[in-house]
Motif scaffolding. Structure first.
Motif, PDB file in Angstrom:
ATOM      1  N   GLU A 161       0.851  -1.193   0.000  1.00  0.00           N
ATOM      2  CA  GLU A 161       0.000   0.000   0.000  1.00  0.00           C
ATOM      3  C   GLU A 161       0.887   1.244   0.000  1.00  0.00           C
ATOM      4  O   GLU A 161       1.768   1.391   0.843  1.00  0.00           O
ATOM      5  N   PHE A 162       0.637   2.123  -0.944  1.00  0.00           N
ATOM      6  CA  PHE A 162       1.274   3.431  -0.975  1.00  0.00           C
ATOM      7  C   PHE A 162       0.304   4.424  -0.361  1.00  0.00           C
ATOM      8  O   PHE A 162      -0.819   4.591  -0.860  1.00  0.00           O
ATOM      9  N   PHE A 163       0.714   5.071   0.728  1.00  0.00           N
ATOM     10  CA  PHE A 163      -0.216   5.893   1.492  1.00  0.00           C
ATOM     11  C   PHE A 163       0.467   7.168   1.963  1.00  0.00           C
ATOM     12  O   PHE A 163       1.677   7.364   1.813  1.00  0.00           O
ATOM     13  N   ALA A 164      -0.330   8.052   2.544  1.00  0.00           N
ATOM     14  CA  ALA A 164       0.166   9.270   3.184  1.00  0.00           C
ATOM     15  C   ALA A 164      -0.666   9.504   4.436  1.00  0.00           C
ATOM     16  O   ALA A 164      -1.892   9.383   4.399  1.00  0.00           O
ATOM     17  N   ASN A 165      -0.002   9.823   5.527  1.00  0.00           N
ATOM     18  CA  ASN A 165      -0.709   9.987   6.799  1.00  0.00           C
ATOM     19  C   ASN A 165      -1.674  11.164   6.793  1.00  0.00           C
ATOM     20  O   ASN A 165      -2.633  11.181   7.570  1.00  0.00           O
ATOM     21  N   TRP A 166      -1.445  12.141   5.914  1.00  0.00           N
ATOM     22  CA  TRP A 166      -2.334  13.300   5.882  1.00  0.00           C
ATOM     23  C   TRP A 166      -3.610  13.035   5.103  1.00  0.00           C
ATOM     24  O   TRP A 166      -4.548  13.850   5.130  1.00  0.00           O
ATOM     25  N   SER A 167      -3.699  11.908   4.414  1.00  0.00           N
ATOM     26  CA  SER A 167      -4.868  11.599   3.591  1.00  0.00           C
ATOM     27  C   SER A 167      -5.960  10.944   4.434  1.00  0.00           C
ATOM     28  O   SER A 167      -5.742   9.880   5.018  1.00  0.00           O
TER      29      SER A 167
END
Length: 309
Positions: A161-167
């Motif tokens: 999973e490619f993710f961002a904590n701000w999303s």
């Protein structure tokens, strides 16, 4: 039906909901969501407010306020039709409740509207929703470790999973992905995550040397991007499929990250039954046929020296 579904989901997860609703972020959000209701209904305060009611009762909603609340309630129900977790349902309610409060306060008194809007901005900048901290079988990669790990053993299938904590979408999906890792993780099927908000270079490799890596890791980190989160399945170090898909114009095709969709699209049941036979030791080598025939598995034969040993 749009209202019944989130209600049933909320009641089903009620014991779990209590745990994270009592966290400071949600407590503060709850107070901000009911701010206008509290001002309008609190004796001694509501008496000083203006109203458009014919009876002059300033401690009750007028017809325009009811209209605004009903309109935003309809938007919440439409938005929650695409929500996949209880956190998303509650998050949508909190978000649009704050929007309703801003509109209602500005309509009531521009000074109160400016004060409430300022509080919302300060809250947004200083308070972040709590991250999922539950059990999981997930390996977290950095920009320096992901390539080596995917290429380490060609027999291992990875779902990354490619993710961002701000999303917000990534935050809501965290518990779903963790549950999948608990159910399907085995010696031959592993789950990983990369925070591209922190390691942005993973999604932007463009040198000639890493052209292939750029093609399989490219994920837009724009706040307007619909590619977060992105799930990518790798076999033999090569990308087999990803969701959401990206069209020729670089736009993400809309896709719902429900547990059922992921299990079906990624053939997790079939992958798991074939992958769990793979021993973690180097002595027991079990090879299986991929359900994704586009990228064949290639295993180099053992040398005669190794066989003799």
């Amino acid at each position: 039906m749009a209202l019944l579904t989130p209600l049933l989901a909320f009641l089903y997860h009620l014991p779990q909901v209590y745990k994270w609703l009592l966290k400071p972020y949600y407590i503060a959000s709850l107070f901000m969501s009911v701010a206008f209701l509290a001002v309008r209904k609190t004796p001694g305060i509501c008496d000083q407010l203006s109203t458009q009611r014919e009876d002059g009762n300033s401690c009750d909603f007028d017809w325009r306020e009811v209209e605004i609340l009903m309109f935003l309630s309809a938007i919440v129900m439409m938005k929650n039709r695409r929500a996949i977790t209880v956190e998303q349902h509650v998050g949508n309610i909190i978000l649009f409740s704050k929007v309703a409060n801003v509109i209602l306060f500005f309509r009531l008194d521009i000074r109160m509207g400016l004060l409430y809007l300022t509080l919302c901005i300060v809250f947004l900048m200083t308070c972040k929703p709590p991250l999922y901290m539950g059990p999981e079988y997930i390996k977290y990669f950095s920009d320096k470790t992901i390539d080596d790990e995917l290429d380490r053993d060609s027999r291992v299938t990875w779902i990354v999973e490619f993710f961002a904590n701000w999303s917000p979408e990534c935050q809501s999906f965290a518990s779903v992905y963790a549950d999948l890792s608990l159910k399907y993780n085995c010696a031959g099927l592993k789950f990983g995550k990369v925070d591209i908000g922190r390691y942005g270079e993973v999604s932007k490799k463009q040198t000639q040397e890493h052209l292939l890596l750029f093609c399989r890791y490219k994920v837009s980190t724009s706040p307007l991007s619909k590619q977060l989160p992105s799930l990518v399945l790798f076999q033999g170090g090569k990308e087999m499929m990803r969701r959401p898909q990206v069209d020729k114009k670089g736009r993400a095709v809309s896709w719902s990250f429900t547990e059922e969709n992921i299990i079906r699209e990624f053939n997790l049941n079939e992958l798991y039954h074939k992958s769990k036979k793979l021993s973690k030791t180097n002595e027991d080598k079990v090879f299986f046929q991929s359900p994704f025939p586009l990228v064949p598995e290639v295993e180099e034969p053992e040398s005669e020296t190794k066989k003799d040993k």
